[in-house]
Structure formats: structure tokens, C-alpha cells
Design a protein around this motif. Structure first.
Motif, mmCIF file in Angstrom:
data_model
loop_
_atom_site.group_PDB
_atom_site.id
_atom_site.type_symbol
_atom_site.label_atom_id
_atom_site.label_comp_id
_atom_site.label_asym_id
_atom_site.label_seq_id
_atom_site.Cartn_x
_atom_site.Cartn_y
_atom_site.Cartn_z
ATOM 1 N N GLU A 1 1.883 3.686 6.488
ATOM 2 C CA GLU A 1 2.548 2.509 7.075
ATOM 3 C C GLU A 1 1.970 2.193 8.460
ATOM 4 N N MET B 1 5.282 -8.088 4.743
ATOM 5 C CA MET B 1 3.974 -7.667 4.233
ATOM 6 C C MET B 1 3.884 -6.152 4.166
ATOM 7 N N VAL B 2 4.435 -5.479 5.199
ATOM 8 C CA VAL B 2 4.401 -4.007 5.180
ATOM 9 C C VAL B 2 5.163 -3.521 3.946
ATOM 10 N N VAL C 1 5.575 -5.070 1.053
ATOM 11 C CA VAL C 1 4.779 -5.304 -0.162
ATOM 12 C C VAL C 1 3.631 -4.305 -0.247
ATOM 13 N N LEU C 2 2.966 -4.071 0.897
ATOM 14 C CA LEU C 2 1.824 -3.139 0.901
ATOM 15 C C LEU C 2 2.275 -1.738 0.511
ATOM 16 N N MET C 3 3.412 -1.312 1.061
ATOM 17 C CA MET C 3 3.912 0.034 0.755
ATOM 18 C C MET C 3 4.343 0.127 -0.716
ATOM 19 N N HIS C 4 4.894 -0.958 -1.216
ATOM 20 C CA HIS C 4 5.329 -0.992 -2.609
ATOM 21 C C HIS C 4 4.136 -0.893 -3.545
ATOM 22 N N GLN C 5 3.058 -1.566 -3.160
ATOM 23 C CA GLN C 5 1.847 -1.607 -3.999
ATOM 24 C C GLN C 5 1.066 -0.307 -3.950
ATOM 25 N N TYR D 1 6.655 -9.269 -3.514
ATOM 26 C CA TYR D 1 6.167 -8.287 -4.489
ATOM 27 C C TYR D 1 6.398 -8.778 -5.917
ATOM 28 N N ALA E 1 -1.994 -8.244 -0.945
ATOM 29 C CA ALA E 1 -1.005 -8.766 0.007
ATOM 30 C C ALA E 1 -1.605 -9.842 0.930
ATOM 31 N N TYR F 1 -0.096 -13.610 1.012
ATOM 32 C CA TYR F 1 0.585 -14.196 2.170
ATOM 33 C C TYR F 1 -0.201 -15.347 2.786
#
Lengths: 341, 115
Positions: A9, A31-32, A34-38, B25, B43, B47
């Protein structure tokens, strides 16, 4: 959150710094998420593809958020104002030569008579003055698209005015360089301002009239040394023509008073390359007036690069100063709002 | 004035939001599902598209939620977005129809049977 996840993160947050602050504030937390989820489980560092995607998108967002790309930020109004000022300078310079030339012609006869070109110099400046006069009239009449076409035509006239005297007057491109530079800056500004309000709406009719008068008077007074070799001084401080130039410049600044601060700053940025061209020309002219050395291709190239490079550099510096000033103002404004970043 | 064609990620994001408001997501997952996994948006790209669409008024924020201490912002299509997506769909369909017709006549010319 595991250690690995918090490290990852942290990396994402660092990468997001490539985005403009405004974008980060709005989309950052999301965005963080979504990035962590992905992210695949157990990953400690962002993948190469992910990093490249964030850097590319972040830089693109930064480019988009640059002031010159935004609408409604005063750039188009500033372009309209500077295009008018530029066109009036370009009208005033040959018009001044036309007046002085006509006077000399009447007193001493045509200096070009010996070359079999009676009236050639007068015709040159007259055509150039008329070309820019049509641009100024179109701008004042609010015909912005017509002004773009007339401006492009006027540039061709300026180029022709250089070409017809070559090769006999090999220095002519440099005598006229500040005119050419100003013309090549003015026409894109006319184009940029073709869809904004007419300059008479930006400055007001009276403001536009003041600006035009101010520039005409300033250019006329700045060339007074051609016929007034030892002008009297005002209180022993400044010569009369210089004082007139100062007053005329104040008149032009006064004409901008109806503009907001942002637009005035942008006017300054757009005027910087034209002003730099005038200064570079004045300095280069001193150099080229030394007749001892023949003009070499290297000297010409050096001179040309100075005359192109200096306006470009002035524009870049002015843009950076504006960017820094505005970032600072923005941060201060946010702190005053009690909402620090 | 005719609008320029939408880029594929933008078209797909609008299509995802045409069904219902979704968070970032969910849009990624939906796009992957719609394209059988051919398009997997990252991402940054997502965005960039969302930001442009929001600035142009094609989408807007529907609501925000916090799930497991993470912000989830749901976006929905606006009326402008709906019209734009409809126009783009018509454009793509008409191009596809032309391509299909030409391919069919080509297959007839060379003696092949239409599929």
C-alpha cells in the motif's frame, strides 16, 4: 493488515504522487482500494505493468491539468489581449518607418533612387502596415476568425518583405527579426483566441481603445531617436521620448485593469517572448552593426538561434514562474481554509 | 459537431455503468466479464477514463460507501452519457454492418459460402 500488504500500500501511495494533487485528493483513497483489491495475495511490490500504467496515467493527468490546456482559466482571454497588442505593435513598427520614410523622401528624395527602386522602401513598409491594420480592424470589429486569416496573410507579407531585398541586403532577416518573431507569436494567439470573447468584450471598448493608443504612442516615441538626436530631458532624469514611452506603457497597463489577476498574469506570460524578442534584437543589432568581420554562416546561425531561443526561453521561464506562483497560492489558500493537504 | 469516436476502455466503462451504478473495482470486473477476459483494465487506465467522463459530464458520483475501511465510490451514467453511448453504439453497429456486407459479397465473389 499484514506487513506485506502495508508495504504494498505504501508503494501504491508513493506511485500515486505522480498524479496532480487535485486528482489525488479526489481519487487517491478509491484508487488505493482498487489497487489493493486487484493485487495478488502475498505481493509486496507493484508489478512492472501496474507501475507503468500508473506512471503513464499520472503523467497524462498532470499534462491535462496544466493551465494552458484548461478552459476558463484566463488563457484564451489573455491570448485575445496579447494578440491585439502584438498586431498593433506589428502595425506601428512599419507605420512609424512609413512616416519617417515619407518625411525623408519629401526632404531628400528617395534613398533607393540610385538602385532604380523609386519608392521601394516606402511601398515595403506601407504594405506591411496595411496588412496588420486589417488584422487590428478585424479584431476591434470582433471578427476573430477573419483576423486569423488576415494575420496569416500578414506573416506572408512580412516574409515577402524579407525575401524581396535578398540577397543584396543579407542582414535584412535580422533587422526585421523582432518583427518576424512577434508576427509568428501573434498569429497562433489569434488562432487560440478565435473562439473566446472578442477583445473589445475582454477589455471593454474603452480599454481596447486605450491599449491600441498606448502601443501606437509607445512604438512611435521609442523610434524618436531617428529624427530627434538630442531630445530635451524631463528634470534631467529622462528624455522626453522615453518619458512618453513610459506614460504610454502605463496607459496599456491601465487598459488591463478590468481583467482578473489570473488573466493579467497570463498576459504577462504570453507577452514575455515578444518582449524577449525585442531585447534580443536590440542586443543582436549592436553586434551586427560592427562592420569589421564579414557575415559568416556560423554567425548567422548563432544569431538566428539567439533570436529564436531567447523568446522560447523567456516563455518557458515565465510559464515556470506562473506555475510556481500558482502552486504556492493554492497551498496557502488551502491552509487558510484550514484544510491542509 | 460530430463527437470523436470513444476509445475502447471508455466505451466499455460507459457500457458497464449503463446497467447500474458501480464502484471502480466492480467496473473492472464487469469489463473483464463483458469481453471474456480480453480487456483487463488497470487502475490507472480506469481512473483516467472515469475522470475524463466525469469532467465531461457523461457520468457522475452516485454514492459513497466505506467497506472494510476503504472508500468505495459508485458512479452512474448521466443523461448526456446515455446519449453518447447510444450514438457510439449506432456508429459501431453501422460500421460493423458495412464490414459484414463487404465480407459477405467478397465470399460470394470468390465462390465461398457465407458462414
Amino acid at each position: 493488515m499484514t506487513d506485506r500488504a502495508s508495504v504494498l500500500e505504501g508503494w501504491y501511495r508513493r506511485l500515486l504522487r505522480v498524479y496532480p494533487a487535485e486528482h489525488r485528493r479526489f481519487y487517491g483513497p478509491e484508487m488505493v482500494g482498487v489497487l489493493m483489491h486487484q493485487a495478488e495475495p502475498g505481493r509486496r511490490f507493484p508489478s512492472f505493468a501496474e507501475t507503468a500504467d500508473l506512471l503513464r496515467a499520472g503523467l497524462a493527468a498532470r499534462l491535462r491539468s496544466m493551465p494552458v490546456r484548461q478552459r476558463g482559466t484566463g488563457w484564451r482571454d489573455a491570448a485575445a489581449v496579447v494578440a491585439l497588442l502584438g498586431a498593433v505593435v506589428l502595425l506601428a513598427v512599419p507605420a512609424r518607418s512609413l512616416v519617417f520614410g515619407a518625411r525623408a523622401h519629401w526632404q531628400f528624395g528617395d534613398p533607393m533612387h540610385g538602385f532604380g527602386l523609386d519608392g521601394g522602401l516606402l511601398l515595403d513598409v506601407a504594405v506591411r502596415a496595411v496588412a496588420w491594420l486589417t488584422v487590428v480592424v478585424a479584431l476591434l470589429a470582433g471578427a476573430r476568425r477573419t483576423a486569423v486569416v488576415l494575420g496569416a496573410g500578414a506573416v506572408l507579407v512580412e516574409l515577402a518583405a524579407v525575401a524581396v531585398w535578398l540577397p543584396e541586403q543579407s542582414l535584412r532577416p535580422f533587422w526585421m527579426s523582432e518583427v518576424l518573431t512577434a508576427a509568428l507569436i501573434t498569429v497562433p494567439l489569434l488562432f487560440a483566441a478565435r473562439r473566446t470573447r472578442p477583445v473589445t468584450a475582454v477589455l471593454g471598448r474603452r480599454g481596447a481603445a486605450l491599449a491600441v493608443t498606448g502601443v501606437l504612442v509607445a512604438v512611435a516615441a521609442a523610434g524618436a531617436d531617428r529624427w530627434w538626436i538630442l531630445p530635451p530631458q524631463v528634470l534631467g532624469l529622462i528624455t522626453v521620448p522615453d518619458a512618453v514611452v513610459l506614460v504610454a506603457v502605463v496607459l496599456v497597463l491601465w487598459s488591463l485593469r478590468s481583467l482578473g489577476r489570473r488573466t493579467v498574469e497570463r498576459v504577462a506570460v504570453l507577452l514575455a517572448p515578444i518582449a524577449a524578442a525585442l531585447v534580443a534584437h536590440a542586443l543582436a543589432e549592436v553586434e551586427t552593426m560592427v562592420p569589421a568581420e564579414p557575415i559568416t554562416p556560423g554567425a548567422l546561425l548563432g544569431l538566428a538561434s539567439v533570436l529564436v531561443g531567447v523568446p522560447l526561453a523567456a516563455f518557458a521561464v515565465a510559464l515556470v514562474v506562473l506555475h510556481v506562483t500558482e502552486s504556492y497560492t493554492f497551498v496557502v489558500a488551502r491552509r487558510v481554509d484550514g484544510n491542509p493537504e | 459537431m460530430t463527437e470523436p469516436p470513444l476509445r475502447e476502455p471508455t466505451f466499455l466503462v460507459l457500457t458497464a455503468l449503463a446497467a447500474e451504478p458501480q464502484h471502480g473495482y466492480a467496473v473492472l470486473e464487469d469489463v473483464a466479464r463483458m469481453t471474456d477476459g480480453r480487456v483487463r483494465l488497470r487502475a490507472g487506465t480506469l481512473y483516467a477514463a472515469l475522470d475524463r467522463l466525469r469532467v465531461d459530464g457523461l457520468i457522475e458520483v452516485d454514492r459513497e460507501e466505506v467497506v472494510q475501511s476503504r472508500l468505495r465510490r459508485y458512479y452512474r451514467l448521466t443523461g448526456v452519457g446515455e446519449r453518447r453511448l447510444a450514438e457510439e453504439t449506432v456508429r459501431l453497429r453501422s460500421q460493423a454492418t458495412i464490414a459484414e456486407r463487404r465480407l459477405r459479397s467478397r465470399q460470394t465473389e470468390i465462390g465461398g459460402a457465407p458462414a
